[in-house]
Design a protein around this motif. Structure first.
Motif, PDB file in Angstrom:
ATOM      1  N   PRO A  87      80.855  -5.724  65.780  1.00 38.03           N
ATOM      2  CA  PRO A  87      81.596  -5.102  64.681  1.00 38.03           C
ATOM      3  C   PRO A  87      80.683  -4.695  63.530  1.00 38.03           C
ATOM      4  O   PRO A  87      79.648  -5.314  63.274  1.00 38.03           O
ATOM      5  CB  PRO A  87      82.553  -6.213  64.248  1.00 38.03           C
ATOM      6  CG  PRO A  87      81.832  -7.483  64.595  1.00 38.03           C
ATOM      7  CD  PRO A  87      81.090  -7.180  65.869  1.00 38.03           C
ATOM      8  N   VAL A  88      81.098  -3.647  62.823  1.00 34.50           N
ATOM      9  CA  VAL A  88      80.439  -3.246  61.577  1.00 34.50           C
ATOM     10  C   VAL A  88      81.176  -3.951  60.445  1.00 34.50           C
ATOM     11  O   VAL A  88      82.364  -3.692  60.207  1.00 34.50           O
ATOM     12  CB  VAL A  88      80.482  -1.719  61.388  1.00 34.50           C
ATOM     13  CG1 VAL A  88      79.851  -1.329  60.054  1.00 34.50           C
ATOM     14  CG2 VAL A  88      79.782  -1.014  62.540  1.00 34.50           C
ATOM     15  N   LEU A  89      80.480  -4.847  59.752  1.00 31.13           N
ATOM     16  CA  LEU A  89      81.108  -5.670  58.733  1.00 31.13           C
ATOM     17  C   LEU A  89      80.377  -5.523  57.405  1.00 31.13           C
ATOM     18  O   LEU A  89      79.146  -5.409  57.367  1.00 31.13           O
ATOM     19  CB  LEU A  89      81.107  -7.148  59.159  1.00 31.13           C
ATOM     20  CG  LEU A  89      81.813  -7.490  60.474  1.00 31.13           C
ATOM     21  CD1 LEU A  89      81.583  -8.949  60.831  1.00 31.13           C
ATOM     22  CD2 LEU A  89      83.310  -7.188  60.385  1.00 31.13           C
ATOM     23  N   TYR A  90      81.142  -5.571  56.319  1.00 31.09           N
ATOM     24  CA  TYR A  90      80.578  -5.461  54.979  1.00 31.09           C
ATOM     25  C   TYR A  90      81.075  -6.617  54.116  1.00 31.09           C
ATOM     26  O   TYR A  90      82.259  -6.956  54.142  1.00 31.09           O
ATOM     27  CB  TYR A  90      80.980  -4.146  54.326  1.00 31.09           C
ATOM     28  CG  TYR A  90      80.523  -2.911  55.061  1.00 31.09           C
ATOM     29  CD1 TYR A  90      79.242  -2.390  54.867  1.00 31.09           C
ATOM     30  CD2 TYR A  90      81.382  -2.264  55.950  1.00 31.09           C
ATOM     31  CE1 TYR A  90      78.832  -1.250  55.542  1.00 31.09           C
ATOM     32  CE2 TYR A  90      80.979  -1.123  56.632  1.00 31.09           C
ATOM     33  CZ  TYR A  90      79.704  -0.615  56.422  1.00 31.09           C
ATOM     34  OH  TYR A  90      79.305   0.513  57.101  1.00 31.09           O
ATOM     35  N   ASP A  91      80.163  -7.195  53.357  1.00 22.15           N
ATOM     36  CA  ASP A  91      80.504  -8.265  52.423  1.00 22.15           C
ATOM     37  C   ASP A  91      80.677  -7.647  51.037  1.00 22.15           C
ATOM     38  O   ASP A  91      79.716  -7.504  50.281  1.00 22.15           O
ATOM     39  CB  ASP A  91      79.379  -9.318  52.421  1.00 22.15           C
ATOM     40  CG  ASP A  91      79.597 -10.410  51.378  1.00 22.15           C
ATOM     41  OD1 ASP A  91      80.730 -10.520  50.860  1.00 22.15           O
ATOM     42  OD2 ASP A  91      78.634 -11.138  51.074  1.00 22.15           O
ATOM     43  N   GLN A  92      81.906  -7.245  50.723  1.00 23.64           N
ATOM     44  CA  GLN A  92      82.195  -6.599  49.440  1.00 23.64           C
ATOM     45  C   GLN A  92      83.605  -6.933  48.987  1.00 23.64           C
ATOM     46  O   GLN A  92      84.477  -7.238  49.795  1.00 23.64           O
ATOM     47  CB  GLN A  92      82.050  -5.070  49.542  1.00 23.64           C
ATOM     48  CG  GLN A  92      80.639  -4.573  49.765  1.00 23.64           C
ATOM     49  CD  GLN A  92      80.551  -3.056  49.705  1.00 23.64           C
ATOM     50  OE1 GLN A  92      81.440  -2.374  49.202  1.00 23.64           O
ATOM     51  NE2 GLN A  92      79.464  -2.516  50.253  1.00 23.64           N
ATOM     52  N   GLN A  93      83.821  -6.845  47.679  1.00 15.72           N
ATOM     53  CA  GLN A  93      85.165  -6.940  47.141  1.00 15.72           C
ATOM     54  C   GLN A  93      85.777  -5.540  47.097  1.00 15.72           C
ATOM     55  O   GLN A  93      85.076  -4.554  46.892  1.00 15.72           O
ATOM     56  CB  GLN A  93      85.130  -7.549  45.748  1.00 15.72           C
ATOM     57  CG  GLN A  93      84.537  -8.958  45.737  1.00 15.72           C
ATOM     58  CD  GLN A  93      84.619  -9.602  44.380  1.00 15.72           C
ATOM     59  OE1 GLN A  93      85.678  -9.602  43.751  1.00 15.72           O
ATOM     60  NE2 GLN A  93      83.518 -10.168  43.918  1.00 15.72           N
ATOM     61  N   MET A  94      87.075  -5.478  47.281  1.00 21.75           N
ATOM     62  CA  MET A  94      87.706  -4.157  47.422  1.00 21.75           C
ATOM     63  C   MET A  94      87.613  -3.324  46.154  1.00 21.75           C
ATOM     64  O   MET A  94      87.559  -2.091  46.216  1.00 21.75           O
ATOM     65  CB  MET A  94      89.156  -4.315  47.881  1.00 21.75           C
ATOM     66  CG  MET A  94      90.101  -4.938  46.890  1.00 21.75           C
ATOM     67  SD  MET A  94      91.790  -5.095  47.574  1.00 21.75           S
ATOM     68  CE  MET A  94      91.618  -6.590  48.572  1.00 21.75           C
ATOM     69  N   GLN A  95      87.557  -3.960  44.987  1.00 20.24           N
ATOM     70  CA  GLN A  95      87.446  -3.198  43.744  1.00 20.24           C
ATOM     71  C   GLN A  95      86.007  -2.758  43.465  1.00 20.24           C
ATOM     72  O   GLN A  95      85.746  -2.045  42.493  1.00 20.24           O
ATOM     73  CB  GLN A  95      88.004  -3.987  42.554  1.00 20.24           C
ATOM     74  CG  GLN A  95      87.198  -5.223  42.163  1.00 20.24           C
ATOM     75  CD  GLN A  95      87.670  -6.463  42.864  1.00 20.24           C
ATOM     76  OE1 GLN A  95      88.006  -6.428  44.044  1.00 20.24           O
ATOM     77  NE2 GLN A  95      87.709  -7.574  42.159  1.00 20.24           N
ATOM     78  N   GLU A  96      85.081  -3.164  44.335  1.00 24.90           N
ATOM     79  CA  GLU A  96      83.684  -2.754  44.220  1.00 24.90           C
ATOM     80  C   GLU A  96      83.234  -2.029  45.479  1.00 24.90           C
ATOM     81  O   GLU A  96      82.037  -1.922  45.752  1.00 24.90           O
ATOM     82  CB  GLU A  96      82.800  -3.976  43.963  1.00 24.90           C
ATOM     83  CG  GLU A  96      83.137  -4.696  42.654  1.00 24.90           C
ATOM     84  CD  GLU A  96      82.350  -5.987  42.475  1.00 24.90           C
ATOM     85  OE1 GLU A  96      81.588  -6.347  43.397  1.00 24.90           O
ATOM     86  OE2 GLU A  96      82.501  -6.631  41.428  1.00 24.90           O
TER      87      GLU A  96
END
Length: 251
Positions: A87-96
């Motif tokens: 999977p392509v995964l990102y560690d981010q908050q949705m407002q950022e």
């Protein structure tokens, strides 16, 4: 991790798959139908340990994932490897949100959007989603309105067995700030081994709710159009007495 999200680390991430294990859930077909109707790469915001993401990938859907819990993403990667998935995964908050591509579908399952308790940040999250959608793309966000009452007594919500054989008992109490539209939930995790209480841990989550026309206005001000509201995962029309809503809008 922003405090707006509560703490989705430690025992919360460790026990998540006790409650949400398997390949099919109440909302699985709902998002599949949406992706079928608007073909193209999708983004799941709040993918957690891969409850929806991994089965979709296994079926051939192009879905990428975002979450703000490093531990949950790590569990997701471990489960994916065991299934032969990448999977392509990102560690981010949705407002950022700041990703290198745009998507045809962006969906935020369960109550993940409500974890952004600051109103300005919630609006910013919608703006980020809009910016990450292709023209004609869709955003899908479920919301609910909690009962206007606080639960002062501990209530057992879930029980399950961990991989080491320990029983996990999840209980909760909650308080409601009605005029602020914020629910605060305190969860207690009790770990029982060999019929003995071995450990107790606590986790606090805050959720901000929105009313129907309030959230419609937020979507419209962001630039979304063709807003539809469903009363459940079978696409039924929402009725006046329902407190669960699924918003679907187009760019």
């Amino acid at each position: 991790m922003s405090s707006a999200y509560g703490s989705y680390e430690g025992i919360v991430s460790e026990t998540y798959d006790i409650w949400f294990s398997g390949e099919f859930f109440f909302d699985t077909n709902f998002y599949k139908r949406l992706m079928d109707e608007v073909p193209g790469t999708a983004l799941e915001i709040g993918c957690g340990t891969g409850r929806l993401l991994l089965p979709y990938l296994a079926e051939g859907y192009e879905v990428e994932g975002v979450d703000c819990s490093k531990e949950m993403l790590s569990i997701c990667e471990h489960k994916a490897k065991a299934k032969g998935l990448s999977p392509v995964l990102y560690d981010q908050q949705m407002q950022e949100l700041n990703l290198p591509k745009k998507y045809k579908t962006i969906f935020v399952p369960l109550a993940s959007f409500m974890c952004v308790t600051d109103r300005e940040e919630a609006v910013l999250a919608l703006q980020k989603m809009y910016a990450h959608l292709e023209e004609g793309g869709q955003v899908v966000i479920p919301l609910f309105i909690p009962p206007n009452e606080s639960k002062q007594e501990w209530t057992v919500g879930r029980r399950g067995t961990r991989s080491d054989g320990a029983e996990i008992i999840l209980s909760s109490v909650s308080s409601v700030q009605f005029h602020e539209q914020v629910q605060t939930k305190l969860d207690r995790y009790e770990v029982v081994k060999d019929h003995v209480l071995a450990e107790t841990k606590f986790s606090t989550t805050k959720l901000r709710w929105y009313y129907k026309y309030e959230f419609m206005m937020m979507l419209e001000k962001t630039g979304f159009r063709d807003i539809a509201i469903y009363g459940g995962y079978d696409f039924q029309q929402m009725t006046d007495d329902q407190t669960f809503m699924i918003f679907r809008a187009r760019k």
